[in-house]
Scaffold this active site. Structure first.
Site, mmCIF file in Angstrom:
data_model
loop_
_atom_site.group_PDB
_atom_site.id
_atom_site.type_symbol
_atom_site.label_atom_id
_atom_site.label_comp_id
_atom_site.label_asym_id
_atom_site.label_seq_id
_atom_site.Cartn_x
_atom_site.Cartn_y
_atom_site.Cartn_z
ATOM 1 N N GLN A 21 4.780 2.948 1.077
ATOM 2 C CA GLN A 21 6.189 2.777 1.893
ATOM 3 C C GLN A 21 6.823 4.192 2.885
ATOM 4 O O GLN A 21 6.653 5.040 2.198
ATOM 5 C CB GLN A 21 7.351 2.536 0.707
ATOM 6 C CG GLN A 21 8.614 2.092 1.378
ATOM 7 C CD GLN A 21 9.714 2.748 0.575
ATOM 8 O OE1 GLN A 21 9.531 2.996 -0.770
ATOM 9 N NE2 GLN A 21 11.099 2.230 0.896
ATOM 10 N N GLU B 168 10.383 4.253 7.624
ATOM 11 C CA GLU B 168 10.776 3.158 8.509
ATOM 12 C C GLU B 168 10.119 1.832 8.161
ATOM 13 O O GLU B 168 10.833 0.591 8.607
ATOM 14 C CB GLU B 168 10.053 3.611 10.042
ATOM 15 C CG GLU B 168 10.922 4.593 10.840
ATOM 16 C CD GLU B 168 12.370 4.145 11.043
ATOM 17 O OE1 GLU B 168 12.440 3.014 11.733
ATOM 18 O OE2 GLU B 168 13.302 4.951 11.312
ATOM 19 N N GLY B 169 9.114 1.642 7.575
ATOM 20 C CA GLY B 169 8.623 0.488 7.143
ATOM 21 C C GLY B 169 7.711 0.443 5.865
ATOM 22 O O GLY B 169 7.526 1.541 5.336
ATOM 23 N N ARG B 170 6.937 -0.677 5.895
ATOM 24 C CA ARG B 170 6.228 -0.825 4.470
ATOM 25 C C ARG B 170 4.723 -1.281 4.961
ATOM 26 O O ARG B 170 4.531 -1.860 6.010
ATOM 27 C CB ARG B 170 6.589 -1.741 3.527
ATOM 28 C CG ARG B 170 8.055 -1.439 3.126
ATOM 29 C CD ARG B 170 8.445 -2.198 1.737
ATOM 30 N NE ARG B 170 9.056 -3.693 2.149
ATOM 31 C CZ ARG B 170 10.300 -3.861 2.216
ATOM 32 N NH1 ARG B 170 11.316 -3.005 2.221
ATOM 33 N NH2 ARG B 170 10.444 -5.232 2.330
ATOM 34 N N ILE C 107 0.932 -1.291 0.002
ATOM 35 C CA ILE C 107 -0.090 -0.145 0.088
ATOM 36 C C ILE C 107 0.827 1.118 -0.009
ATOM 37 O O ILE C 107 0.688 2.327 -0.722
ATOM 38 C CB ILE C 107 -0.981 0.015 1.248
ATOM 39 C CG1 ILE C 107 -2.009 -1.159 1.338
ATOM 40 C CG2 ILE C 107 -1.763 1.492 1.301
ATOM 41 C CD1 ILE C 107 -2.777 -1.374 0.125
ATOM 42 N N ASP D 32 2.504 12.662 14.967
ATOM 43 C CA ASP D 32 2.693 12.970 13.385
ATOM 44 C C ASP D 32 1.061 13.087 13.022
ATOM 45 O O ASP D 32 0.692 12.367 11.904
ATOM 46 C CB ASP D 32 3.155 11.543 12.762
ATOM 47 C CG ASP D 32 3.449 12.175 11.395
ATOM 48 O OD1 ASP D 32 3.595 13.170 10.963
ATOM 49 O OD2 ASP D 32 3.608 11.002 10.474
#
Lengths: 285, 205
Positions: free
Chosen positions: A34, A37-39, A32, A175
C-alpha cells in the site's frame, strides 16, 4: 461458489477490493503493498497463466468527486504513457496490459524476482557472515577489496546504464530507490553453473538478473539537467541510507550512466550542485 | 469442430465468451450486410484475422469490451461492436470498423467472437436475445452462414493470417529502433504484442 470464496477472503482484506477484483477469477488477488496514493495487488490478466500487477488508486473521499476522478484519470494516464514511451525506446519497464481510468486501476506486467534492495542486502548480509567468521574484518573495510565486491559493482553498473537509457528517452523517474528496481531472473539458459560452494552461489545469485525499473507514479517528461541530477541524487541518498556499506560503490552507477548517456557530463556537474544544497531548488515548502 | 468456450479472468461467470476462426471466407459481403442492417441474428464480433497477431491480443480487446459493458460505458451499440472498437488505438468508431471489422471483398480469414450475457442483465435490454443460446446453436448458425473453413483459434493459426504491414501501420510500430534491433524473431513478436496491447489500453487517454 468461487464468488462466495472470494467474498469470504475479502473479509480478511484490510481494504475493500476494487470492483474489478470482485468479479470471478481463478485465484483471489493478493494485496502486495500500500502506497500513499494507491494499492498494488497481484492478480491475473485474461488467463490464469498470465500474472499481473493491478495498481489501484481508490477515490479520495475528501476531494470533490469530479476533481477526484479527473486527477485519478490524469495520473493513471501519465504513468501509462511514460511506461509506453519506455517500452517503445527499449528501456526495461513492465508492459501495460489494461487500463480503466474511470475505475482507477491499471494492470501491468508482473515482474518476477526481487527488489534490488533485497538483492543487495542479501549479498551484503552473507558477506558479513562469511568474512567475519573467517577474517574478523571491520565492515567499513569491505569495499576496498575490489575482487570481492565485483558482483556488486557489476550490478551498480547495470543500474547506472538503465538510468542512462531512461534519461535518454526524456523521462525522469522521480522516485529512484533500490525498492523501485527489480532484479528479474534472466532466462534459464544463463543460470550460473553450480560450483560446489553453496554460499558463493547464493551470493552471486542475489545480484543476478535484469534490472527493471518500476513505479513510475511520480515520473515526468523532462530533459533538464536539474531534474536528471535530482533523480541521481535521490538514488544516491537512498543508497546511503539503505545500504550504507555499499555507498562508496555508487561511483560505479555514475560511471555507467556516463557511458550510456551522451549528455551525462552536464548532469553530473549539476549533481555536484544538488549535493551541496539538497533536492529542492527553492527553499519553499 | 466447434467453437472454443472461454472464461476470462475478472469477468463474472455468467458472461460466456466463444471464439471461432474461419479461414478462406467466401461470403464476407453477405456477413457485412447483416451487420449493416443490424440483423439481430448476427450478434457477433466479426474481426478481420489479418489484423490480429495473437490470442492475447484478441482477448485483450474482448476483456476491454466486457469491462466497458460491466461499467455501463460502452461507446458503441453493443459489446460485439465494442470488441472491434477496443482493437483501435483511438476513439474513431468508423475507422475501427473499417480496419479491424469485416470488409466486403477483402476479408479472407475471419475471427468470430460471441459474448453471451446473463439473461436478466440490464445491459441486455436493448438486445433481442430472450434465452441463452447454447454452444451448438451458435456454432450451427455460424456454420450455416459463414462460408469458410472452421479452424482452431491458436496462436499458430493466427500468426499465419497476420498481415504485418497492416498491424505495423495501425499500431504505429514502424520506425521503432528498439524493435528493429531485436534479432530473435520470437522476441520481436513478443515486443510487438506488448506495444499493440499498450496502444489499445491507452485508447482515449
Amino acid at each position: 461458489m468461487a464468488n462466495s470464496m472470494l467474498a469470504c477472503l475479502s473479509q480478511d482484506q484490510p481494504f475493500p477490493l476494487p470492483k474489478v477484483l470482485t468479479h470471478w477469477s481463478s485465484a483471489p488477488a493478493t494485496l502486495i503493498t500500500q502506497g500513499a496514493e494507491g494499492r498494488l495487488y497481484k492478480t491475473t490478466h485474461l488467463l490464469p497463466s498470465r500474472p499481473c500487477a493491478l495498481k489501484y488508486r481508490p477515490p479520495k473521499p475528501y476531494r470533490h468527486p469530479i476533481l477526484d476522478a479527473r486527477l485519478t484519470k490524469a495520473r493513471l494516464a501519465s504513468e501509462a504513457k511514460v511506461l509506453e514511451r519506455c517500452r517503445r525506446e527499449g528501456v526495461p519497464v513492465p508492459a501495460v496490459y489494461a487500463i480503466d481510468a474511470a475505475a482507477g486501476w491499471m494492470m501491468i506486467e508482473w515482474i518476477e524476482g526481487i527488489p534490488v534492495r533485497v538483492g543487495i542486502n542479501t549479498w551484503l548480509g552473507e558477506r558479513v557472515d562469511t568474512e567475519e567468521n573467517e577474517e574478523g574484518e571491520q565492515p567499513a573495510e569491505r569495499g576496498d577489496n575490489d575482487n570481492a565486491a565485483a558482483p556488486l559493482v557489476d550490478l551498480m553498473k547495470r543500474i547506472g546504464a538503465t538510468i542512462g537509457a531512461l534519461h535518454k528517452t526524456g523521462i525522469v523517474h522521480g522516485d529512484l530507490t533500490t525498492s523501485n528496481m527489480m532484479l528479474k531472473p534472466a532466462s534459464p539458459v544463463e543460470e550460473i553453473q553450480p560450483n560446489g560452494h553453496p554460499e558463493t552461489e547464493n551470493k552471486a545469485k542475489a545480484l543476478q538478473g535484469d534490472v527493471i525499473l518500476i513505479d513510475f507514479g511520480l515520473a515526468t517528461q523532462s530533459q533538464s539537467d536539474e531534474d536528471r541530477a535530482v533523480d541521481l541524487y535521490v538514488l544516491e541518498r537512498a543508497f546511503a541510507s539503505t545500504h550504507p556499506r555499499a555507498e562508496k560503490l555508487f561511483d560505479a552507477v555514475l560511471q555507467a550512466y556516463k557511458e550510456t548517456f551522451t549528455k551525462a557530463s552536464s548532469v553530473l556537474v549539476r549533481l555536484e550542485d544538488v549535493r551541496m544544497r539538497g533536492r529542492k531548488r527553492s527553499m519553499l515548502g | 469442430m466447434s467453437l472454443e468456450k472461454l472464461q476470462l479472468e475478472h469477468i463474472p461467470l455468467e458472461y460466456q465468451v466463444y471464439l471461432g476462426l474461419f479461414r478462406n471466407v467466401a461470403n464476407a459481403d453477405f456477413l457485412h450486410k447483416q451487420l449493416l442492417s443490424r440483423n439481430s441474428e448476427f450478434e457477433y464480433a466479426f474481426i478481420d484475422a489479418s489484423t490480429i497477431i495473437s490470442r492475447i491480443h484478441l482477448l485483450s480487446a474482448v476483456y476491454s469490451a466486457i469491462n466497458s459493458l460491466l461499467n455501463g460505458s460502452l461507446r458503441t451499440p453493443n459489446v460485439h461492436s465494442e470488441i472491434v472498437m477496443s482493437l483501435n488505438t483511438n476513439n474513431n468508431i468508423s475507422d475501427a470498423y473499417r480496419r479491424w471489422g469485416i470488409t466486403p471483398g477483402k476479408t479472407r480469414d475471419l475471427v468470430v467472437v460471441k459474448v453471451i450475457l446473463p439473461p436478466n442483465s440490464t445491459a441486455n435490454q436493448n438486445l433481442s436475445q430472450t434465452q441463452t443460446p447454447d454452444e451448438q446453436t451458435i456454432y450451427g448458425h455460424l456454420e450455416q452462414h459463414v462460408q469458410g473453413t472452421p479452424t482452431p483459434v491458436t496462436d499458430e493459426e493466427l500468426a499465419q493470417t497476420t498481415d504485418w504491414a497492416k498491424v505495423r501501420k495501425y499500431y504505429r510500430l514502424n520506425g521503432i529502433q528498439s524493435l528493429d534491433k531485436i534479432s530473435d524473431e520470437r522476441e520481436k513478436r513478443k515486443q510487438c504484442e506488448s506495444l499493440v496491447i499498450v496502444g489499445m489500453a491507452l485508447r482515449g487517454l
